[in-house]
Write an enzyme that holds these catalytic residues in place. Structure first.
Site, PDB file in Angstrom:
ATOM      1  N   CYS A  56       0.235  -6.258   2.216  1.00 42.76           N
ATOM      2  CA  CYS A  56      -0.106  -4.948   2.774  1.00 42.76           C
ATOM      3  C   CYS A  56       1.151  -4.358   3.411  1.00 42.76           C
ATOM      4  CB  CYS A  56      -1.197  -5.152   3.821  1.00 42.76           C
ATOM      5  SG  CYS A  56      -1.646  -3.663   4.730  1.00 42.76           S
ATOM      6  N   CYS A 112       2.066   1.270  -0.948  1.00 44.42           N
ATOM      7  CA  CYS A 112       0.787   0.736  -0.474  1.00 44.42           C
ATOM      8  C   CYS A 112       0.234  -0.129  -1.592  1.00 44.42           C
ATOM      9  CB  CYS A 112      -0.167   1.887  -0.161  1.00 44.42           C
ATOM     10  SG  CYS A 112      -1.864   1.360   0.171  1.00 44.42           S
TER      11      CYS A 112
HETATM   12  N1  DGL Z   1      -2.998  -1.845   1.219  1.00 44.09           N
HETATM   13  C1  DGL Z   1      -2.385  -1.543   2.441  1.00 44.09           C
HETATM   14  C2  DGL Z   1      -0.929  -1.166   2.306  1.00 44.09           C
HETATM   15  O1  DGL Z   1      -0.262  -1.719   1.463  1.00 44.09           O
HETATM   16  C3  DGL Z   1      -3.113  -0.803   3.502  1.00 44.09           C
HETATM   17  C4  DGL Z   1      -3.968   0.333   3.136  1.00 44.09           C
HETATM   18  C5  DGL Z   1      -4.810   0.743   4.304  1.00 44.09           C
HETATM   19  O2  DGL Z   1      -5.649  -0.067   4.713  1.00 44.09           O
HETATM   20  O3  DGL Z   1      -4.630   1.864   4.812  1.00 44.09           O
HETATM   21  O4  DGL Z   1      -0.417  -0.361   3.044  1.00 44.09           O
END
Ligand code: DGL
Length: 263
Positions: A74, A184
């Protein structure tokens, strides 16, 4: 730590499976445990303290399950919490950051776009990396507001998603970007749609492969690569409705089950 222990992976929800797929592809005999914190998604609109607290909670859970290494799949959690995680826990921790460097090095138009969450784009780590690698080029940073909740619902191709995406891509196309950095881990699931919307000359970059390679290199260095060439345990946990997680995984490997877990 034992080489037979699992690689622990977490994300705010289903997006980190895009990273997990790269890891499993490169290290097919490794046991992996994946935590989807969908109950608390999206992380991207939370403040830094909340993101740090959630990242610590997920890391503690993966350690209690026996993880030998943690992959923070993430960008939002990495850019806000990685240094605190590394100083708080005594095991290797790998993070994922928007791949600004390859985009900045390879741009011909001198203009690149970054699509990421508010939490990532406002973080100190992102600013430091951007200042280091993208000083001499133009970087258009766009918050992908609303994309993560749609992806969490399993929407990868609706007209609503497409028109939202269009509002984020229009200024980038206008700015003549030749690289779009997906900052993301949910966004790689949008690549098929993005390819139909962007000029062919725009290269889409995500960090999944680099994270998988780094995971392998660290495990090799620490002599923690699993030696058995038998089928690994691929364990997925969700603390909320798991239907999207199951859907995204089934299209990849039919036998994967998702368990409910309170964390
Ligand atoms: N998948 C996550 C990222 O890479 C977070 C997305 C979220 O929960 O806002 O930033």
């Amino acid at each position: 730590m034992n080489a037979n222990n699992p690689i622990g992976v977490f994300d705010s929800g289903v997006g980190g499976t895009s990273i997990w797929k790269e890891i499993h592809g490169l290290l097919p005999f490794e046991h992996t445990y994946y935590l989807a914190d969908s109950k608390n998604a999206p992380y991207g609109n939370r403040n830094s303290d909340e993101i740090v607290a959630l990242s610590i909670k997920n890391t503690e859970k993966l350690i209690s399950l026996g993880s030998k290494i943690i992959v923070v799949a993430c960008n939002t959690a990495t850019t806000n919490a990685i240094s605190i995680l590394r100083s708080s826990f005594d095991l290797p921790i790998i993070g994922i950051e928007p791949a600004i460097k390859p985009a900045a090095l390879n741009t011909k138009t001198g203009s690149i776009g970054i699509l990421a969450t508010r939490g990532t784009l406002s973080s100190k780590l992102f600013h430091t990396t951007s200042a280091l690698f993208a000083r001499d080029i133009s970087v258009l940073e766009i918050v992908g507001e609303g994309l993560v909740p749609l992806i969490e619902e399993g929407d990868l191709d609706s007209p609503k998603l497409k028109s939202l995406l269009q509002t984020y891509l229009d200024p980038m196309i206008e700015a003549n970007i030749d690289h779009l950095v997906l900052g993301c881990s949910h966004y790689p699931y949008l690549i098929p749609m993005l390819q139909t919307m962007l000029p062919e000359s725009v290269k889409i970059i995500d960090s999944g492969e680099a994270v998988a390679k780094q995971t392998k290199a660290l495990l090799e260095e620490d002599k923690l690569l699993r030696k058995e060439r038998t089928k690994p345990k691929l364990q997925f946990y969700s603390n909320s409705d798991a239907s999207t997680l199951e859907y995204l995984l089934r299209s990849y490997a039919a036998a994967i089950e998702v368990e409910q877990l309170d964390f």
